[in-house]
Enzyme design. Structure first.
Site, mmCIF file in Angstrom:
data_model
loop_
_atom_site.group_PDB
_atom_site.id
_atom_site.type_symbol
_atom_site.label_atom_id
_atom_site.label_comp_id
_atom_site.label_asym_id
_atom_site.label_seq_id
_atom_site.Cartn_x
_atom_site.Cartn_y
_atom_site.Cartn_z
ATOM 1 N N CYS A 1 47.361 -34.043 14.693
ATOM 2 C CA CYS A 1 46.522 -34.364 13.542
ATOM 3 C C CYS A 1 47.045 -35.609 12.822
ATOM 4 C CB CYS A 1 46.475 -33.177 12.579
ATOM 5 S SG CYS A 1 45.540 -33.597 11.103
ATOM 6 N N ARG B 1 35.970 -31.346 20.322
ATOM 7 C CA ARG B 1 35.626 -30.049 19.723
ATOM 8 C C ARG B 1 34.228 -29.646 20.202
ATOM 9 N NH1 ARG B 1 35.793 -30.419 13.420
ATOM 10 N NH2 ARG B 1 38.053 -30.448 13.734
ATOM 11 N N LYS C 1 30.584 -34.352 5.825
ATOM 12 C CA LYS C 1 30.410 -33.159 6.662
ATOM 13 C C LYS C 1 29.689 -32.055 5.896
ATOM 14 C CE LYS C 1 34.967 -32.742 7.205
ATOM 15 N NZ LYS C 1 36.371 -32.268 7.339
ATOM 16 N N CYS D 1 46.851 -24.179 10.548
ATOM 17 C CA CYS D 1 46.069 -25.302 11.085
ATOM 18 C C CYS D 1 46.885 -26.028 12.149
ATOM 19 C CB CYS D 1 45.672 -26.251 9.969
ATOM 20 S SG CYS D 1 47.052 -27.277 9.415
ATOM 21 N N ARG E 1 27.593 -28.939 10.925
ATOM 22 C CA ARG E 1 28.464 -28.678 12.083
ATOM 23 C C ARG E 1 28.267 -27.266 12.611
ATOM 24 N NH1 ARG E 1 34.125 -31.435 10.550
ATOM 25 N NH2 ARG E 1 33.406 -33.566 10.247
ATOM 26 N N LYS F 1 28.788 -27.689 6.180
ATOM 27 C CA LYS F 1 29.149 -26.477 6.928
ATOM 28 C C LYS F 1 28.343 -25.273 6.461
ATOM 29 C CE LYS F 1 33.823 -28.124 7.779
ATOM 30 N NZ LYS F 1 35.275 -27.894 7.606
ATOM 31 N N CYS G 1 48.545 -30.135 5.279
ATOM 32 C CA CYS G 1 48.213 -31.079 4.192
ATOM 33 C C CYS G 1 47.150 -30.413 3.314
ATOM 34 C CB CYS G 1 47.717 -32.412 4.765
ATOM 35 S SG CYS G 1 45.980 -32.416 5.239
ATOM 36 N N CYS H 1 42.389 -27.034 6.242
ATOM 37 C CA CYS H 1 41.711 -26.561 7.453
ATOM 38 C C CYS H 1 41.966 -25.084 7.757
ATOM 39 C CB CYS H 1 42.118 -27.411 8.642
ATOM 40 S SG CYS H 1 41.692 -29.146 8.415
HETATM 41 FE FE1 SRM Z 1 39.681 -29.655 9.344
HETATM 42 C C1 SRM Z 1 40.064 -32.961 9.115
HETATM 43 C C2 SRM Z 1 41.371 -29.651 12.205
HETATM 44 C C3 SRM Z 1 38.640 -26.504 9.869
HETATM 45 C C4 SRM Z 1 38.779 -29.358 6.047
HETATM 46 N N1 SRM Z 1 40.512 -31.099 10.480
HETATM 47 C C5 SRM Z 1 40.512 -32.453 10.186
HETATM 48 C C6 SRM Z 1 41.060 -33.240 11.382
HETATM 49 C C7 SRM Z 1 39.910 -33.599 12.260
HETATM 50 C C8 SRM Z 1 41.950 -34.438 11.039
HETATM 51 C C9 SRM Z 1 41.302 -35.776 10.939
HETATM 52 O O1 SRM Z 1 40.290 -35.949 10.225
HETATM 53 O O2 SRM Z 1 41.835 -36.709 11.547
HETATM 54 C C10 SRM Z 1 41.940 -32.135 12.038
HETATM 55 C C11 SRM Z 1 42.192 -32.287 13.528
HETATM 56 C C12 SRM Z 1 43.525 -31.667 13.894
HETATM 57 C C13 SRM Z 1 43.774 -31.604 15.342
HETATM 58 O O3 SRM Z 1 44.697 -32.325 15.806
HETATM 59 O O4 SRM Z 1 43.131 -30.850 16.041
HETATM 60 C C14 SRM Z 1 41.224 -30.883 11.572
HETATM 61 N N2 SRM Z 1 39.848 -28.392 10.821
HETATM 62 C C15 SRM Z 1 40.673 -28.526 11.887
HETATM 63 C C16 SRM Z 1 40.774 -27.251 12.676
HETATM 64 C C17 SRM Z 1 40.946 -27.467 14.175
HETATM 65 C C18 SRM Z 1 41.926 -26.426 12.101
HETATM 66 C C19 SRM Z 1 42.440 -25.288 12.950
HETATM 67 O O5 SRM Z 1 43.652 -25.206 13.032
HETATM 68 O O6 SRM Z 1 41.674 -24.507 13.477
HETATM 69 C C20 SRM Z 1 39.456 -26.581 12.268
HETATM 70 C C21 SRM Z 1 38.314 -26.984 13.135
HETATM 71 C C22 SRM Z 1 37.039 -26.364 12.656
HETATM 72 C C23 SRM Z 1 35.880 -26.508 13.595
HETATM 73 O O7 SRM Z 1 35.939 -25.943 14.680
HETATM 74 O O8 SRM Z 1 34.893 -27.140 13.213
HETATM 75 C C24 SRM Z 1 39.266 -27.187 10.874
HETATM 76 N N3 SRM Z 1 38.776 -28.240 8.179
HETATM 77 C C25 SRM Z 1 38.543 -26.952 8.569
HETATM 78 C C26 SRM Z 1 38.227 -26.143 7.433
HETATM 79 C C27 SRM Z 1 37.981 -24.646 7.439
HETATM 80 C C28 SRM Z 1 36.539 -24.268 7.509
HETATM 81 O O9 SRM Z 1 35.665 -25.130 7.612
HETATM 82 O O10 SRM Z 1 36.268 -23.071 7.432
HETATM 83 C C29 SRM Z 1 38.280 -26.976 6.335
HETATM 84 C C30 SRM Z 1 38.091 -26.546 4.853
HETATM 85 C C31 SRM Z 1 36.670 -26.292 4.513
HETATM 86 C C32 SRM Z 1 35.987 -27.539 4.088
HETATM 87 O O11 SRM Z 1 35.482 -28.263 4.936
HETATM 88 O O12 SRM Z 1 35.992 -27.833 2.887
HETATM 89 C C33 SRM Z 1 38.619 -28.293 6.813
HETATM 90 N N4 SRM Z 1 39.410 -30.996 7.807
HETATM 91 C C34 SRM Z 1 39.101 -30.671 6.511
HETATM 92 C C35 SRM Z 1 39.153 -31.870 5.714
HETATM 93 C C36 SRM Z 1 38.883 -31.957 4.194
HETATM 94 C C37 SRM Z 1 37.426 -32.064 3.910
HETATM 95 C C38 SRM Z 1 37.142 -32.349 2.465
HETATM 96 O O13 SRM Z 1 36.078 -31.989 1.984
HETATM 97 O O14 SRM Z 1 37.959 -32.977 1.794
HETATM 98 C C39 SRM Z 1 39.517 -32.921 6.583
HETATM 99 C C40 SRM Z 1 39.698 -34.401 6.218
HETATM 100 C C41 SRM Z 1 38.407 -35.105 5.982
HETATM 101 O O15 SRM Z 1 37.315 -34.630 6.273
HETATM 102 O O16 SRM Z 1 38.489 -36.221 5.470
HETATM 103 C C42 SRM Z 1 39.681 -32.334 7.877
HETATM 104 FE FE1 SF4 Z 2 45.451 -31.752 9.767
HETATM 105 FE FE2 SF4 Z 2 45.631 -31.272 7.189
HETATM 106 FE FE3 SF4 Z 2 43.686 -30.151 8.592
HETATM 107 FE FE4 SF4 Z 2 46.138 -29.306 8.939
HETATM 108 S S1 SF4 Z 2 44.972 -29.151 7.011
HETATM 109 S S2 SF4 Z 2 44.712 -29.816 10.580
HETATM 110 S S3 SF4 Z 2 47.304 -31.133 8.654
HETATM 111 S S4 SF4 Z 2 43.906 -32.288 8.212
#
Ligand code: SRM
Ligand code: SF4
Length: 553
Positions: free
Chosen positions: A435, A74, A208, A429, A143, A210, A474, A478
């Site tokens: 993922c 990323r 993390k 997502c 980030r 943001k 899930c 995201c």
């Molecule tokens: Fe996310 C984890 C993809 C935005 C909340 N996110 C992941 C991971 C890295 C899975 C992992 O940990 O193994 C995913 C990788 C998937 C893949 O195969 O590419 C993933 N997140 C994404 C992306 C690519 C979704 C998309 O379809 O665009 C976004 C990348 C953002 C970036 O460029 O930095 C993405 N993730 C978000 C957002 C939205 C936002 O930030 O506006 C959220 C919700 C906001 C937040 O952070 O609360 C988000 N991602 C999570 C979480 C839950 C965090 C939490 O507080 O519980 C995880 C899991 C974790 O961190 O344990 C996670």
């Molecule tokens: Fe993966 Fe869940 Fe984030 Fe979708 S919402 S990219 S399934 S961690």
């Protein structure tokens, strides 16, 4: 009283010698396509996740092969700004090393999937040569800083982008590990490393972090979903400062009611000159008070709820030495992106394009990645990625519009002209197959589900209605599903929670409507609700607001 032990990741971080671990050595290990688990945790701080292709996981297990390991990378592209030369370089890397094109994320940057371990160093070097970086794109640090793109019209947008860059740079980790591991930097080791913001014990943040900056009247970046949300206050055409909101976040853990999505709480207003000091106070308060025992409770939102918004506000002022004024009035009118051409104050043009789930690749008869490459070759302005996985071809000269339009049409990038309201406003997502946390399909389900939803909307004459639809594989959220007027949150293959009733401006979350249901039940529920909406809605009433007003949710 017994004190709970630190989460295992805390020990990995503090023992990492400023994020080195054994990554450098393990990259050279030819025996496996993987790296050790502790290094995978540290690798995130460098902007990469180890993954495996889940479509073939079972098959490989049967054949007694190790999973098909590869790496997602990323980038960190503050505000999603990409000059054309950089686009070409990032696209060339996708062609050479990645398997799934370029993926625009919900935080307006690029991800590449499918990079093999043996290519990872060359890939990172390529990103660096393209004048970009991946450091702190993931991991327990601040980030990618995101901001509003739409409309990219005024001089104030350019000014706010400067603040986005300042914030982004201010919170970059200072470790030399990145240069050492990826860029052939001098092997100086950690002796000279210092982390003035993240702490010299290499512990970085508990989780993390943001930052998002919204420019009213558009909340296209869902500002209140960020740990630190900033709402730009522009009066008489001039930036006055920012309203500050703390403790936003979307993630929840399946089956754990002590975890929850939360919208940021407004704590005041800050003038531009005080912004960095106030932001640093928020980040370091979280560093010092965030939960380092349980990662599922480690985000700032839990710190704020545990210690109280008033306490947190007071501490920001003490730590920063700045007084927070009362939050200033502002109004959001919309979320989502604007498509088509719009003209800025300076007479230059901006073209918003719809990119289904942000995936730019040449597949299924489409040549989106090639088309964007051809546009990059002639563009004199720049590209901007949006937080809704779309993009804007920005700062285009009047004379160049026709050539860009021709390329947009030739390569099938003109989908925005005919899309339904719900399609134009959907986010999905990534989910399967890359993922590791996905419980259900999302990006791959969107093209299956959308025509079925459109057929229902057609039945009631609602095709053009802008409805915010968010799909997540899930509960991690995201696609920021808790801010969707309609959201599907994956629970198992083919099964989702149906959530309804967020507003259209990112200021009210939705509620659970039906739990763990299949497509048949999803469509059945929405069929009835669309019918009701068509009949009983008030003029201009958004779907989510209708559901709340009528007490349906
Ligand atoms: Fe996310 C984890 C993809 C935005 C909340 N996110 C992941 C991971 C890295 C899975 C992992 O940990 O193994 C995913 C990788 C998937 C893949 O195969 O590419 C993933 N997140 C994404 C992306 C690519 C979704 C998309 O379809 O665009 C976004 C990348 C953002 C970036 O460029 O930095 C993405 N993730 C978000 C957002 C939205 C936002 O930030 O506006 C959220 C919700 C906001 C937040 O952070 O609360 C988000 N991602 C999570 C979480 C839950 C965090 C939490 O507080 O519980 C995880 C899991 C974790 O961190 O344990 C996670
Ligand atoms: Fe993966 Fe869940 Fe984030 Fe979708 S919402 S990219 S399934 S961690």
């Amino acid at each position: 009283m017994s004190i709970s032990p630190l989460s295992p990741l805390e020990n990995i971080k503090t023992g990492s010698r400023f994020l080195r671990g054994t990554i450098a050595q393990e990259l050279n290990n030819p025996v496996t396509g993987a790296i050790p688990e502790s290094d995978t945790k540290l690798l995130k701080f460098h902007g990469s996740y180890m993954q495996d292709d889940r479509d073939i996981r079972d098959e490989r297990r049967k054949q007694k092969l190790e999973p098909a390991y590869d790496f997602m990378v990323r980038a960190r592209l503050p505000g999603g700004v990409i000059p054309p030369q950089q686009w070409l370089a990032l696209d060339a890397l996708a062609q050479q090393y990645a398997t799934r094109g370029l993926r625009i994320t919900t935080r307006q940057t690029f991800q590449w999937h499918g990079i093999l371990k043996r290519n990872l160093r060359a890939f990172m070097q390529g990103i660096h040569d393209a004048r970009a970086t991946t450091i702190a794109a993931c991991g327990d640090v601040n980030r990618q800083v995101i901001s509003s793109v739409n409309p990219h019209l005024s001089s104030q947008h350019a000014l706010i982008q400067e603040w986005v860059l300042r914030l982004s740079n201010h919170f970059l980790p200072r470790t030399t590990a990145y240069a050492e591991i990826w860029l052939g930097g001098e092997q100086v080791g950690e002796a000279g490393d210092e982390e003035p913001i993240y702490g010299n014990n290499s512990a970085y943040l508990p989780r993390k972090f943001k930052i998002g900056v919204a420019i009213p009247p558009t909340n296209d970046c869902d500002v209140f979903a960020n740990d630190l949300g900033l709402v730009a206050i522009i009066e008489n055409g001039a930036l006055q400062g920012f309203n500050v909101a703390v403790g936003g976040g979307m993630g929840a853990t399946a089956g754990d009611p002590s975890t929850y999505p939360r919208l940021g709480s407004l704590v005041g207003f800050v003038a531009p000159d005080d912004l960095i000091a106030v932001a640093e106070a928020v980040v370091t308060l979280q560093r010092d008070h965030g939960n380092r025992q349980e990662r599922q409770h480690a985000r700032l939102k839990y710190t704020v709820d545990r210690l109280g918004v008033a306490w947190f506000r007071e501490q920001i002022q003490i730590r920063s030495g700045r007084t927070l004024q009362d939050a200033r009035p502002y109004q959001f009118e919309r979320n989502g992106d604007r498509y088509g051409w719009s003209r800025g104050e300076d007479g230059r043009w901006h073209l918003g394009l719809y990119i289904a789930s942000g995936r730019l690749w040449d597949r299924d008869g489409l040549r989106l990645q090639t088309g964007m490459r051809e546009i990059a070759k002639i563009l004199t302005g720049e590209f901007r990625l949006t937080c809704n996985q779309n993009l804007v071809i920005a700062n285009v000269d009047d004379a160049d519009r026709a050539a860009i339009d021709a390329l947009v049409q030739e390569y099938g990038l003109d989908g925005y002209k005919e899309q339904s309201g719900i399609r134009r406003h959907h986010i999905a997502c990534v989910a399967l197959p890359t993922c590791g946390l996905a419980m259900a399909e999302s990006e791959r389900y969107a093209p299956v589900l959308l025509p079925k939803l459109e057929a229902l909307l057609d039945k009631y004459g609602l095709r053009d209605e802008p409805i915010l639809l968010r799909l997540s594989g899930c509960p991690n959220g995201c696609s920021r599903p808790y801010l969707g007027e309609i959201a599907l949150v994956g629970r198992a293959l083919g099964r989702y929670d149906l959530r309804l009733g967020a507003d259209f401006v990112g200021e009210r979350m939705n509620s659970l409507y039906r739990e763990n249901i299949d497509e048949h039940e999803i469509l059945g529920s929405l069929d009835a609700l669309f019918g009701d909406y068509a009949q009983r809605r008030q003029p201009q009433e958004a779907f989510g607001n209708f559901l709340v007003r009528t007490g349906i949710v």
